[in-house]
Design a protein around this motif. Structure first.
Motif, short mmCIF file in Angstrom:
data_model
loop_
_atom_site.label_atom_id
_atom_site.label_comp_id
_atom_site.label_asym_id
_atom_site.label_seq_id
_atom_site.Cartn_x
_atom_site.Cartn_y
_atom_site.Cartn_z
N SER A 295 34.34 61.46 26.30
CA SER A 295 33.85 62.67 25.63
C SER A 295 33.44 63.73 26.65
CB SER A 295 32.66 62.33 24.73
OG SER A 295 33.00 61.38 23.75
N ASP A 296 32.72 63.29 27.68
CA ASP A 296 32.21 64.24 28.68
C ASP A 296 33.32 64.89 29.48
OD1 ASP A 296 29.67 63.59 27.84
OD2 ASP A 296 29.29 62.16 29.46
N VAL A 297 34.27 64.09 29.96
CA VAL A 297 35.33 64.68 30.78
C VAL A 297 36.26 65.54 29.92
CG1 VAL A 297 37.08 62.84 30.61
CG2 VAL A 297 36.89 64.20 32.71
N THR A 298 36.42 65.20 28.64
CA THR A 298 37.22 66.04 27.75
C THR A 298 36.54 67.38 27.54
OG1 THR A 298 38.12 64.09 26.62
CG2 THR A 298 38.27 66.20 25.47
N ALA A 299 35.21 67.37 27.34
CA ALA A 299 34.47 68.62 27.20
C ALA A 299 34.63 69.48 28.45
CB ALA A 299 33.00 68.32 26.95
N PHE A 300 34.59 68.84 29.61
CA PHE A 300 34.78 69.56 30.88
C PHE A 300 36.17 70.18 30.95
CE2 PHE A 300 36.28 69.16 35.38
CZ PHE A 300 35.54 70.21 35.92
N LEU A 301 37.18 69.45 30.49
CA LEU A 301 38.55 69.96 30.54
C LEU A 301 38.79 71.05 29.50
CD1 LEU A 301 40.48 66.62 31.18
CD2 LEU A 301 39.94 68.44 32.83
N VAL A 302 38.03 71.03 28.41
CA VAL A 302 38.08 72.16 27.47
C VAL A 302 37.58 73.42 28.17
CG1 VAL A 302 37.05 73.12 25.36
CG2 VAL A 302 37.90 70.77 25.37
N TRP A 303 36.52 73.25 28.96
CA TRP A 303 35.97 74.40 29.70
C TRP A 303 36.95 74.88 30.76
CZ3 TRP A 303 34.90 74.90 34.93
CH2 TRP A 303 34.22 76.07 35.29
N THR A 304 37.58 73.98 31.52
CA THR A 304 38.51 74.42 32.57
C THR A 304 39.70 75.18 31.98
OG1 THR A 304 39.84 72.37 32.55
CG2 THR A 304 37.92 72.44 34.02
N ALA A 305 40.11 74.79 30.76
CA ALA A 305 41.25 75.44 30.13
C ALA A 305 40.89 76.82 29.57
CB ALA A 305 41.81 74.57 29.01
N GLU A 306 39.64 76.98 29.17
CA GLU A 306 39.23 78.27 28.59
C GLU A 306 37.74 78.50 28.85
OE1 GLU A 306 40.02 80.85 24.50
OE2 GLU A 306 40.33 78.68 24.50
N PRO A 307 37.38 78.84 30.08
CA PRO A 307 35.96 79.00 30.42
C PRO A 307 35.28 80.16 29.70
CG PRO A 307 37.37 79.70 32.23
CD PRO A 307 38.25 79.01 31.24
N LYS A 308 36.07 81.11 29.19
CA LYS A 308 35.50 82.26 28.48
C LYS A 308 35.50 82.06 26.97
CE LYS A 308 35.05 84.53 32.37
NZ LYS A 308 33.71 84.75 32.96
N LEU A 309 35.72 80.84 26.51
CA LEU A 309 35.84 80.58 25.07
C LEU A 309 34.62 81.07 24.30
CD1 LEU A 309 37.12 77.35 23.38
CD2 LEU A 309 34.92 78.28 22.71
N ASP B 50 33.49 55.53 25.94
CA ASP B 50 33.51 56.61 24.96
C ASP B 50 32.72 57.82 25.46
OD1 ASP B 50 34.20 57.19 21.92
OD2 ASP B 50 32.15 57.89 22.24
N GLN B 51 31.56 57.57 26.07
CA GLN B 51 30.74 58.67 26.58
C GLN B 51 31.45 59.41 27.71
OE1 GLN B 51 27.34 59.61 25.53
NE2 GLN B 51 28.17 61.37 26.61
N MET B 52 32.02 58.68 28.64
CA MET B 52 32.71 59.33 29.76
C MET B 52 33.93 60.09 29.28
SD MET B 52 32.45 56.56 32.90
CE MET B 52 33.03 55.16 31.92
#
Length: 269
Positions: free
Chosen positions: A221-235, A217-219
């Motif tokens: 959550s973490d990799v999903t958060a990272f992929l949110v950033w890659t998709a929109e780093p200027k969010l 679950d932790q991994m």
């Protein structure tokens, strides 16, 4: 004679169209697979809401999960190594990180394809030379690029998180024809229930530098958060600018109204 014949032909087309409409199943009509499909579970991240911010520690952990697990199959072709300086890394750390990847190159002596250590200016490389090689290594299923995956999939981050944590055995009451075939794996969050990607995450699969327990679950959550950033780093910056513009417009509107009242205060109507 031609007109009546044309009328009959047109009537026949209309009748066929009406029959097709009446006999075609509706898109929301329940079927066997939908009965076992689940809607994504909600994942709360620091980047959510009206006052988002990046959890830098989580982004660093998520990038580690991508590098040590996901990068074996999935590319991140729209993200450059230098972009991760946003996570608080120094220029030297970014160079060291990039050096841990092999990127495509050309041997200057022979002109033949070769590889070299990554540079800060390089983009995360694909693990495969091309789609043919990717399909051959994954049972004819080409792993998608993850750069924009949280934008490209319905459900966004919730779908990615649920998919990564949703692997399980098929329910006992599920019809045999819906069970995963050879090379497929059951996941109720995947649209057709069975997908070619095996469960990618296992407990303690990575060792986090900050000592965080690496559960599935932790991994996820973490990799999903990272992929949110890659998709929109200027969010985060975009939301901050949006609030600043809104406050400016509200202030300008108030000043305009007060100016109107002052100018017309003593005017006769």
């Amino acid at each position: 004679m031609v007109r009546p014949l044309g009328f009959l032909v047109g009537l026949g087309f209309i009748a066929a169209l009406v029959m097709a409409i009446l006999t075609t199943p509706l898109g929301n009509e329940p079927n066997a697979s939908k009965a076992f499909h689940k809607e994504p579970r909600k994942l709360a991240l620091a980047s959510d809401g009206i006052a988002p911010h990046w959890d830098i520690a989580q982004l660093q952990r998520g990038m580690q999960v991508y590098k040590e697990v996901c990068s074996a199959c999935h590319s991140l072709k729209l993200v450059a190594f230098r972009d991760i300086q946003a996570f608080g890394y120094t220029e030297g750390q970014v160079k060291s990180f990039a050096k841990g990847f092999q990127v495509p190159s050309i041997n200057p002596d022979t002109g033949e394809p070769a590889t070299r250590d990554g540079l800060s200016s390089d983009y995360f490389p694909s693990p495969y030379a091309n789609d043919v090689a990717a399909a051959a290594a994954n049972g004819n299923a080409i792993p998608p690029d993850l750069s924009l995956i949280t934008k490209a999939r319905e459900g966004g981050k919730n779908y990615i998180y649920s998919l990564l944590t949703g692997y399980q055995n098929p329910p006992a009451n599920m019809p045999k024809e819906l069970h995963p075939g050879p090379g497929l794996h059951f996941n109720p969050y995947f649209p057709n229930l069975n997908l070619a990607m095996a469960q990618p995450l296992q407990n303690d699969q990575v060792t986090y530098a900050d000592g965080t327990k690496a559960t599935v679950d932790q991994m996820a959550s973490d990799v999903t958060a990272f992929l949110v950033w890659t998709a929109e780093p200027k969010l985060v910056k975009r939301v901050q600018v949006g609030w600043a513009v809104l406050l400016y417009l509200l202030g300008f509107t108030a000043l305009t109204f007060l100016s109107y009242r002052t100018i017309w205060a003593n005017k006769e109507h």
